[in-house]
Design a protein around this motif. Structure first.
Motif, PDB file in Angstrom:
ATOM      1  N   ILE A  49       6.271   3.457 -36.880  1.00 37.02           N
ATOM      2  CA  ILE A  49       6.568   4.541 -37.819  1.00 37.02           C
ATOM      3  C   ILE A  49       8.001   4.427 -38.329  1.00 37.02           C
ATOM      4  O   ILE A  49       8.279   4.661 -39.518  1.00 37.02           O
ATOM      5  N   VAL A  50       8.925   4.066 -37.449  1.00 39.99           N
ATOM      6  CA  VAL A  50      10.322   3.888 -37.869  1.00 39.99           C
ATOM      7  C   VAL A  50      10.407   2.837 -38.975  1.00 39.99           C
ATOM      8  O   VAL A  50      11.039   3.046 -40.018  1.00 39.99           O
ATOM      9  N   ASN A  51       9.771   1.692 -38.761  1.00 39.36           N
ATOM     10  CA  ASN A  51       9.802   0.624 -39.766  1.00 39.36           C
ATOM     11  C   ASN A  51       9.143   1.060 -41.068  1.00 39.36           C
ATOM     12  O   ASN A  51       9.616   0.739 -42.160  1.00 39.36           O
ATOM     13  N   TRP A  52       8.025   1.772 -40.959  1.00 40.57           N
ATOM     14  CA  TRP A  52       7.299   2.240 -42.149  1.00 40.57           C
ATOM     15  C   TRP A  52       8.102   3.268 -42.925  1.00 40.57           C
ATOM     16  O   TRP A  52       8.139   3.242 -44.155  1.00 40.57           O
ATOM     17  N   SER A  53       8.763   4.154 -42.204  1.00 46.62           N
ATOM     18  CA  SER A  53       9.406   5.296 -42.857  1.00 46.62           C
ATOM     19  C   SER A  53      10.807   4.999 -43.384  1.00 46.62           C
ATOM     20  O   SER A  53      11.321   5.752 -44.207  1.00 46.62           O
ATOM     21  N   ASN A  54      11.415   3.921 -42.938  1.00 45.27           N
ATOM     22  CA  ASN A  54      12.799   3.643 -43.321  1.00 45.27           C
ATOM     23  C   ASN A  54      12.957   3.189 -44.762  1.00 45.27           C
ATOM     24  O   ASN A  54      14.016   3.373 -45.366  1.00 45.27           O
ATOM     25  N   GLU A  55      11.908   2.575 -45.338  1.00 51.63           N
ATOM     26  CA  GLU A  55      12.060   1.904 -46.627  1.00 51.63           C
ATOM     27  C   GLU A  55      11.008   2.334 -47.635  1.00 51.63           C
ATOM     28  O   GLU A  55       9.893   2.724 -47.282  1.00 51.63           O
ATOM     29  N   ILE A  56      11.415   2.222 -48.906  1.00 52.83           N
ATOM     30  CA  ILE A  56      10.498   2.353 -50.040  1.00 52.83           C
ATOM     31  C   ILE A  56      10.487   1.013 -50.748  1.00 52.83           C
ATOM     32  O   ILE A  56      11.546   0.462 -51.070  1.00 52.83           O
ATOM     33  N   SER A  57       9.303   0.470 -50.972  1.00 54.94           N
ATOM     34  CA  SER A  57       9.231  -0.830 -51.652  1.00 54.94           C
ATOM     35  C   SER A  57       7.990  -0.888 -52.527  1.00 54.94           C
ATOM     36  O   SER A  57       6.975  -0.269 -52.234  1.00 54.94           O
ATOM     37  N   PHE A  58       8.115  -1.621 -53.638  1.00 55.31           N
ATOM     38  CA  PHE A  58       6.988  -1.922 -54.513  1.00 55.31           C
ATOM     39  C   PHE A  58       7.358  -3.135 -55.348  1.00 55.31           C
ATOM     40  O   PHE A  58       8.494  -3.631 -55.287  1.00 55.31           O
ATOM     41  N   ARG A  59       6.432  -3.607 -56.146  1.00 57.37           N
ATOM     42  CA  ARG A  59       6.569  -4.923 -56.771  1.00 57.37           C
ATOM     43  C   ARG A  59       7.761  -5.039 -57.705  1.00 57.37           C
ATOM     44  O   ARG A  59       8.400  -6.084 -57.786  1.00 57.37           O
ATOM     45  N   ASP A  60       8.116  -3.970 -58.432  1.00 55.51           N
ATOM     46  CA  ASP A  60       9.210  -4.054 -59.397  1.00 55.51           C
ATOM     47  C   ASP A  60      10.596  -4.065 -58.738  1.00 55.51           C
ATOM     48  O   ASP A  60      11.590  -4.322 -59.402  1.00 55.51           O
ATOM     49  N   LEU A  61      10.641  -3.773 -57.447  1.00 58.13           N
ATOM     50  CA  LEU A  61      11.923  -3.734 -56.744  1.00 58.13           C
ATOM     51  C   LEU A  61      12.369  -5.126 -56.314  1.00 58.13           C
ATOM     52  O   LEU A  61      11.573  -5.896 -55.778  1.00 58.13           O
ATOM     53  N   GLU A  62      13.649  -5.425 -56.529  1.00 58.44           N
ATOM     54  CA  GLU A  62      14.191  -6.691 -56.036  1.00 58.44           C
ATOM     55  C   GLU A  62      14.284  -6.660 -54.513  1.00 58.44           C
ATOM     56  O   GLU A  62      14.028  -7.646 -53.842  1.00 58.44           O
ATOM     57  N   GLU A  63      14.679  -5.522 -53.971  1.00 56.97           N
ATOM     58  CA  GLU A  63      14.710  -5.344 -52.515  1.00 56.97           C
ATOM     59  C   GLU A  63      14.423  -3.879 -52.202  1.00 56.97           C
ATOM     60  O   GLU A  63      14.615  -2.999 -53.043  1.00 56.97           O
ATOM     61  N   ALA A  64      13.942  -3.636 -50.991  1.00 61.39           N
ATOM     62  CA  ALA A  64      13.528  -2.293 -50.602  1.00 61.39           C
ATOM     63  C   ALA A  64      14.702  -1.319 -50.641  1.00 61.39           C
ATOM     64  O   ALA A  64      15.857  -1.698 -50.458  1.00 61.39           O
ATOM     65  N   LYS A  65      14.379  -0.046 -50.880  1.00 63.68           N
ATOM     66  CA  LYS A  65      15.377   1.019 -50.892  1.00 63.68           C
ATOM     67  C   LYS A  65      15.243   1.869 -49.629  1.00 63.68           C
ATOM     68  O   LYS A  65      14.152   2.036 -49.082  1.00 63.68           O
ATOM     69  N   SER A  66      16.356   2.422 -49.193  1.00 64.44           N
ATOM     70  CA  SER A  66      16.357   3.310 -48.031  1.00 64.44           C
ATOM     71  C   SER A  66      15.724   4.647 -48.398  1.00 64.44           C
ATOM     72  O   SER A  66      16.113   5.270 -49.394  1.00 64.44           O
ATOM     73  N   SER A  68      15.939   7.551 -46.781  1.00 58.15           N
ATOM     74  CA  SER A  68      16.859   8.677 -46.609  1.00 58.15           C
ATOM     75  C   SER A  68      17.897   8.749 -47.725  1.00 58.15           C
ATOM     76  O   SER A  68      18.353   9.833 -48.093  1.00 58.15           O
ATOM     77  N   GLN A  69      18.261   7.591 -48.294  1.00 61.64           N
ATOM     78  CA  GLN A  69      19.295   7.567 -49.319  1.00 61.64           C
ATOM     79  C   GLN A  69      18.751   7.828 -50.720  1.00 61.64           C
ATOM     80  O   GLN A  69      19.503   8.205 -51.615  1.00 61.64           O
ATOM     81  N   THR A  70      17.465   7.629 -50.920  1.00 59.76           N
ATOM     82  CA  THR A  70      16.905   7.764 -52.267  1.00 59.76           C
ATOM     83  C   THR A  70      16.009   8.983 -52.439  1.00 59.76           C
ATOM     84  O   THR A  70      15.733   9.389 -53.564  1.00 59.76           O
ATOM     85  N   TYR A  71      15.553   9.578 -51.333  1.00 58.05           N
ATOM     86  CA  TYR A  71      14.602  10.690 -51.459  1.00 58.05           C
ATOM     87  C   TYR A  71      15.263  11.927 -52.065  1.00 58.05           C
ATOM     88  O   TYR A  71      16.367  12.313 -51.679  1.00 58.05           O
ATOM     89  N   VAL A  72      14.577  12.522 -53.033  1.00 54.64           N
ATOM     90  CA  VAL A  72      15.018  13.768 -53.650  1.00 54.64           C
ATOM     91  C   VAL A  72      14.083  14.876 -53.192  1.00 54.64           C
ATOM     92  O   VAL A  72      12.861  14.724 -53.235  1.00 54.64           O
ATOM     93  N   ASP A  73      14.658  15.982 -52.743  1.00 59.24           N
ATOM     94  CA  ASP A  73      13.828  17.096 -52.289  1.00 59.24           C
ATOM     95  C   ASP A  73      12.880  17.541 -53.396  1.00 59.24           C
ATOM     96  O   ASP A  73      13.314  17.906 -54.498  1.00 59.24           O
TER      97      ASP A  73
END
Length: 614
Positions: A49-66, A68-73
């Motif tokens: 779950i830690v590994n799954w929840s730490n990152e956001i990734s999809f095909r258009d991304l050069e590298e995964a995003k954090s 906690s740092q990108t989530y908007v309430d």
């Protein structure tokens, strides 16, 4: 990370085992429990779950995003929109943290495709791991069940999956008399923990006691991502657990259109679209050390800004900007990107295949159906929000073209919503396209695919759709020229139409080629607009279109075929002659073109458009 203390776990399991043996003793059950195995299983699950929840990734991304740092309430509706009658506004509750204080019940979190359901679950898991004050009185750890991982199974048992996570087996003992002997032997066999066995209540109760002792938030993500035939078992298990759990909580996510269930002891919430402040915050967080003002300016100045209310769309546009320093210059590129994302690409990235209930109604046919639907609802109904009756009326007119049954309009509407979310239920017996810009684009796609521009006066109430049709046509120069010389020539141009069309043509960044027929079309449009409306107020919009190099050069090419015949042209405006800067030019030589064999004899032009004519 120290997920769980061994001593604490042993105490929890001892207590659960004691309660379980009291519960199952009368049933000749034996609980097989290894504290080390259980500890290892839970640690392994929490690590995943830690590994799954730490990152956001999809095909258009050069590298995964954090996460906690990108989530908007996000905001949440207290009542799903599809349950609301016309005129009612759903109340909002702010932030995912707050929904747990609004209700003590288990939670069903609904959202349109790309609304941020899974990302919210990642953020939620992060909160539990890292925010000691969040739900700390009752919830210590998250468990995660991603339903898409089980979509190929013949049956899904949530209860069995949870037993596997905690590493517990149930063994029954039964005395069996040996053949020909008076003695009995004790035989042991494993009790299945799926929902179809006779001891379901006991099995569920024991599991619930363990989960309550551990303090678990059970995240069950993606009910819509499994085939319909597997959902009943899932709902039954959640219903059983929702009544058995006293401390632990369940949160189930699903697309709005796929959720037509009533689960005891649950409260439904729906994710709201992003507001302007959230969009600004989203772009700022996504770009991190890069300024976001330029991106915001590009988004707000585009005709598809309304589509950025979905995190899915906005995140992909942010990823493109982050990688290339700009979003696509042509709006038509973005329209197609959004439609492809919602129709197919997003599911393919998640390895999900949604099977239609109707033969030959796969992705490409759904797209064609949506364009046809958008055209008739937009042009004939002239609405952006439609009733069930509106949809049914249009459906009956077009369903046979797609091999769809006449009397299943509601089921088809539900499938469209659940499979792609371009067409959604927005209230009780109310529907709309997810974004107005997508409705306009789909309408334009239908128009431009017809053998010719439809001879329909109602089109003159839809300058945006006409402009997009021009932009996405295979030859925008000839398409616009045909519009002006053939279609506009057949009807009276209404007031304010010309300005609206020109503004949208500029916004769409239409690719016009240099060709004298484009110059003729532009001046014919100006001439007819002024004469039909008896007004010159929209000439300023024609100045904006004239400033395109393609228009300037195309008009200059007319120097060989038209000549100035009058110094000034008076136009009656409100019954009075208006002295304005318009002069007449007259055709002197025909030129070959693919649009008209009969060029307009006389056209009006502003003097400033005819510089260097001689």
């Amino acid at each position: 990370m120290n997920f769980i203390e061994t001593y604490a776990l042993k105490k929890i399991l001892d207590k659960a085992l004691k309660e379980g043996n009291i519960l199952f003793g009368k049933e000749n059950f034996q609980i097989i429990l290894s504290s080390q195995q259980t500890e290892d299983k839970i640690r392994f699950h929490l690590s995943k779950i830690v590994n799954w929840s730490n990152e956001i990734s999809f095909r258009d991304l050069e590298e995964a995003k954090s996460t906690s740092q990108t989530y908007v309430d996000l905001d949440f509706y207290l009542t799903p929109k599809k349950l609301l009658y016309s005129g009612n506004s759903p109340q909002k509750v702010h932030s995912i943290k707050k929904i747990f204080s609004v209700t003590d019940k288990h939670i069903v979190l609904l959202g349109q495709p790309g609304a941020g359901k899974t990302t919210s679950m990642k953020y939620l898991a992060n909160l539990i791991f890292h925010d000691e004050g969040f739900l700390s009185e009752t919830i210590k750890y998250p468990f995660l069940i991603r339903l898409r991982e089980y979509r190929t199974e013949s049956k899904i048992s949530i209860i069995s999956i949870l037993y596997d996570i905690v590493g517990i087996s149930l063994i029954a003992e039964k005395k069996v008399k040996k053949k020909g002997e008076k003695e009995y032997e004790v035989r042991k066999y494993q009790i299945p923990t799926d929902s179809n066995q006779s001891n379901k209540e006991l099995v569920t109760f024991f599991l619930s006691s363990i989960l309550d002792e551990l303090g678990i938030l059970i995240i069950i993500d993606g009910l819509d991502e499994i085939p319909v035939g597997l959902r009943d078992n899932v709902i039954q298990d959640i219903s059983s657990l929702s009544l058995s759990l006293k401390k632990s909580r369940i949160i189930l996510t699903s697309r709005v259109g796929d959720y037509n269930y009533q689960i005891n002891n649950t409260k439904e919430f729906e994710i709201c679209p992003l507001g302007d402040n959230q969009i600004e915050s989203f772009t700022k967080k996504w770009l991190q050390d890069k300024p976001n003002k330029e991106l915001l300016g590009q988004l707000k100045g585009s005709p598809f800004y309304d589509a950025t209310i979905r995190p899915l769309t906005l995140s992909h546009l942010c990823a493109i900007y982050d990688r290339e320093g700009t979003i696509p210059r042509k709006p038509k590129t973005v329209y197609r990107k959004i439609v492809n994302l919602l129709l197919e690409e997003w599911d393919l990235q998640k390895s999900i295949i949604r099977t239609s209930n109707y033969s030959n109604f796969e992705t490409d046919r759904k797209f064609e159906f949506l364009t046809n639907l958008a055209y008739f609802l937009s042009i004939n109904k002239n609405k952006s929000i439609f009733t069930t009756e509106d949809f049914k009326e249009v459906y009956l007119n077009i369903c046979e073209n797609y091999g769809l049954p006449k009397f299943e309009s509601k089921k088809v509407a539900e499938e469209l919503e659940t499979h792609n979310g371009l067409f959604i239920q927005s209230g009780y017996e109310m529907y709309e396209f997810a974004h107005l810009s997508m409705q306009e684009y789909l309408t334009a796609e239908y128009i431009v695919r017809l053998p010719s521009i439809p001879f329909n006066r109602l089109l003159l109430s839809h300058p945006n759709e006409i402009a997009i049709s021009t932009a996405i046509s295979s030859n925008s120069t000839f398409y616009f020229s045909s519009l002006c010389l053939n279609f506009f020539n057949s009807f009276q141009i209404p007031e304010d139409f010309s300005g609206a069309l020109i503004n949208r043509l500029i916004l769409e960044k239409v690719d016009f080629n240099y060709h004298p027929i484009l110059g003729v079309a532009f001046l014919f449009f100006l001439t007819k607009s002024v004469k039909d409306t008896k007004s010159v107020k929209e000439l300023r919009f024609f100045d904006n279109l004239y400033n395109l190099d393609s228009i300037k050069i195309s008009i200059h090419k007319l120097n060989n075929y038209y000549e100035v015949v009058e110094e000034q042209e008076n136009i009656l405006t409100n019954g009075e002659a208006s002295t304005i800067d318009l002069i007449a030019i007259e055709n002197k030589t025909f030129f070959e073109n693919e649009i008209s064999s009969n060029l307009p004899k006389k056209l009006l032009a502003k003097k400033s458009y005819l510089i260097n004519w001689g």
